[in-house]
Design a protein around this motif. Structure first.
Motif, mmCIF file in Angstrom:
data_model
loop_
_atom_site.group_PDB
_atom_site.id
_atom_site.type_symbol
_atom_site.label_atom_id
_atom_site.label_comp_id
_atom_site.label_asym_id
_atom_site.label_seq_id
_atom_site.Cartn_x
_atom_site.Cartn_y
_atom_site.Cartn_z
ATOM 1 N N ASN B 267 0.832 -1.199 0.000
ATOM 2 C CA ASN B 267 0.000 0.000 0.000
ATOM 3 C C ASN B 267 0.874 1.259 0.000
ATOM 4 O O ASN B 267 1.502 1.587 1.004
ATOM 5 C CB ASN B 267 -0.913 -0.028 1.228
ATOM 6 N N LEU B 268 0.929 1.958 -1.130
ATOM 7 C CA LEU B 268 1.793 3.140 -1.227
ATOM 8 C C LEU B 268 1.320 4.312 -0.361
ATOM 9 O O LEU B 268 2.138 4.944 0.316
ATOM 10 C CB LEU B 268 1.943 3.582 -2.690
ATOM 11 N N PRO B 269 0.029 4.615 -0.331
ATOM 12 C CA PRO B 269 -0.408 5.767 0.483
ATOM 13 C C PRO B 269 0.009 5.673 1.948
ATOM 14 O O PRO B 269 0.398 6.698 2.537
ATOM 15 C CB PRO B 269 -1.932 5.733 0.348
ATOM 16 N N VAL B 270 -0.006 4.497 2.534
ATOM 17 C CA VAL B 270 0.362 4.416 3.952
ATOM 18 C C VAL B 270 1.869 4.674 4.115
ATOM 19 O O VAL B 270 2.312 5.263 5.104
ATOM 20 C CB VAL B 270 -0.070 3.067 4.579
ATOM 21 N N VAL B 271 2.646 4.299 3.090
ATOM 22 C CA VAL B 271 4.087 4.597 3.117
ATOM 23 C C VAL B 271 4.306 6.101 2.982
ATOM 24 O O VAL B 271 5.089 6.708 3.728
ATOM 25 C CB VAL B 271 4.826 3.838 1.990
ATOM 26 N N LEU B 272 3.613 6.726 2.028
ATOM 27 C CA LEU B 272 3.737 8.166 1.840
ATOM 28 C C LEU B 272 3.299 8.923 3.098
ATOM 29 O O LEU B 272 3.853 9.960 3.446
ATOM 30 C CB LEU B 272 2.918 8.636 0.628
ATOM 31 N N GLY B 273 2.302 8.346 3.779
ATOM 32 C CA GLY B 273 1.851 8.949 5.034
ATOM 33 C C GLY B 273 2.969 8.952 6.069
ATOM 34 O O GLY B 273 3.172 9.942 6.785
ATOM 35 N N ALA B 274 3.719 7.872 6.123
ATOM 36 C CA ALA B 274 4.836 7.788 7.068
ATOM 37 C C ALA B 274 5.910 8.824 6.712
ATOM 38 O O ALA B 274 6.502 9.462 7.592
ATOM 39 C CB ALA B 274 5.432 6.385 7.066
ATOM 40 N N VAL B 275 6.139 9.017 5.412
ATOM 41 C CA VAL B 275 7.090 10.037 4.967
ATOM 42 C C VAL B 275 6.595 11.423 5.393
ATOM 43 O O VAL B 275 7.351 12.250 5.913
ATOM 44 C CB VAL B 275 7.285 9.987 3.430
#
Lengths: 91, 384
Positions: B267-275
């Motif tokens: 899941n890319l959005p959850v990774v981007l959220g962490a960034v």
């Protein structure tokens, strides 16, 4: 709310006996660690606010302040550690 | 492995970032102490729009600079704030005038990062004086002072090169307070007979400082780090991540997952959220996150974010699902912690000793957590 960093970690030392009260340390400290309370000698207040920039030591003509100056930058430490470069190299 | 950081306690000057556009810049060469160099022809309005003429002095013509910023100046600031061409945002070192300067006008000293120079001259609108620009390799005053390029030797050399003692009749220099880590006022006095007065931290306080007879209030002497001061730094934090190889790797893995490399899908959005948490949310909420270490602040918010995301999906139904959830929880909070830890260098509240202490605990934990997380990620793919 608090803009404080870790406690009991900085290397700042102040020898009150050597102070002549010139006030330069209070002038340069960006965190008011040194203040001129009674105009005769500088007073060290909240030592844990010190960021070890070294301005006070460098500007004390009487060697009353000792601190190991350095940058509190994790990225700089990491990059230098990874590259094993002895001298500061930036790109 | 924690020993690697200990050497910086012995040799703090060894620490330097590779940030292209951080506070570092090119290697700090030895300042040309005392050496007299041939003075280049003075800059003219044909060179830069911010030069509006020249003034005659005992040392020849000195360029006059505008005290109002033009569109190009503001665009340059904007680009630097966005981390674009930040390392070439510099002005030529040397002496400049503004207003109608004469032999009794005050002298202000700054570094040759253009944003520092611009903020200084803008704050002096409507006044007369001189600006002595030191060669700080295009780096701001505070970082340059920490490296010593904004330092006693460079100041003395630059004063001699400009013939300052013959341009002005008084013997006072006004330095930015944040230049003090590199300059010993008493040494400058000994070597040049000029008295160093430290002005306020922020250029915008200069008018009040000057009107009070070169007296700074305690408020002017405190490094502030308000919400707006922190937020304005976040685009550079984001740029640092986006330009990193790690981020490129994440995007490539995600793209491969999309086009059918099944085991790489995540899941890319959850990774981007962490960034986003590491680059923006931690700086924004810095004083209100109830732990001190920056990495822990990032880990805490990263954990809440990731756990929240997983909770929305409900309990995993399979072993693979559990492994996958574990990989998110092991990797993403550690990633946010790592990014947040890098904000230490952008803040004016951290010390070298403190950062070394923080890193000795945080870095091994991050590596361990990310390693276990990758293991769980691979195991989840194998199980599925």
């Amino acid at each position: 709310m608090s803009l404080r960093y870790l406690e009991n970690v900085v290397t700042l030392e102040y020898d009150r006996d050597k102070c002549t009260g010139c006030g330069k340390c209070a002038e340069v400290c960006p965190h008011a660690v040194f203040v001129m309370a009674d105009e005769r000698k500088a007073k060290m207040t909240d030592r844990d606010l010190c960021i070890e920039c070294g301005a006070c030591m460098r500007n004390c003509p009487f060697d009353a302040i000792k601190v190991r100056p350095g940058v509190g930058c994790a990225y700089a430490l990491m990059m230098s550690a990874l590259r094993h470069r002895p001298a500061p190299v930036c790109e | 492995m924690t020993k690697v950081f200990d050497r910086f306690l012995k040799n703090p000057e060894e620490a330097s970032c590779g940030c292209e556009g951080g506070c570092c810049g090119p290697p700090a060469a030895k300042p040309e102490g005392g050496q007299t160099e041939a003075r280049p022809a003075p800059l003219t309005p044909a060179d830069h729009a911010w030069i509006i003429g020249s003034v005659e002095t005992a040392e020849g013509d000195v360029p006059l600079v505008a005290t109002r910023l033009n569109r190009a100046d503001r665009n340059g600031t904007l680009l630097a704030r966005l981390s674009i061409k930040r390392m070439s945002h510099a002005v030529r070192p040397g002496l400049y005038g503004f207003g109608k300067p004469d032999a009794w006008s005050p002298v202000f000293v700054t570094g040759n990062y253009k944003m520092s120079f611009d903020y200084l001259r803008r704050s002096l609108d409507g006044r007369d004086g001189w600006i002595l620009v030191l060669d700080t390799r295009g780096i701001n005053v505070w970082c340059a002072a920490g490296k010593g390029t904004f330092g006693t030797d460079e100041l003395v050399a630059r004063m001699e090169a400009a013939g300052l003692a013959r341009v002005v009749s008084h013997r006072t220099l006004i330095l930015p307070q944040l230049g003090a880590p590199g300059v010993a006022a008493h040494e400058v006095a000994k070597r040049t007979k000029f008295r160093v007065v430290y002005g306020p931290i922020r250029a915008e306080d200069l008018p009040a400082f000057l009107d009070a007879g070169s007296k700074a209030t305690p408020r002017m002497r405190r490094a502030r780090f308000l919400f707006k001061d922190r937020i304005i730094l976040t685009p550079v934090e984001i740029a640092m991540v986006i330009k990193s190889k790690t981020f490129l790797g994440i995007l490539i893995a995600w793209a491969l997952g999309l086009i059918g490399v099944k085991f790489l899908s995540f899941n890319l959005p959850v990774v981007l959220g962490a960034v986003f948490i590491g680059t923006v949310v931690v700086p924004a909420l810095l004083p209100w996150i109830p732990v001190r270490a920056f990495s822990l602040k990032g880990w805490l918010l990263g954990f809440l974010w990731t756990a929240g995301f997983l909770a929305l999906n409900g309990l995993p139904a399979t072993a693979g699902g559990w492994l996958s959830a574990a990989s998110y929880l092991l990797i993403l909070p550690a990633f946010a912690a790592f990014i947040a830890m890098n904000f230490t260098g952008s803040s004016p509240i951290t010390s070298l000793s403190g950062v070394v202490k923080e890193m000795k605990t945080a870095v091994p934990l991050m590596i361990l957590s990310a390693g276990l997380g990758l293991g769980a990620f691979i195991a989840a793919a194998v199980v599925a």
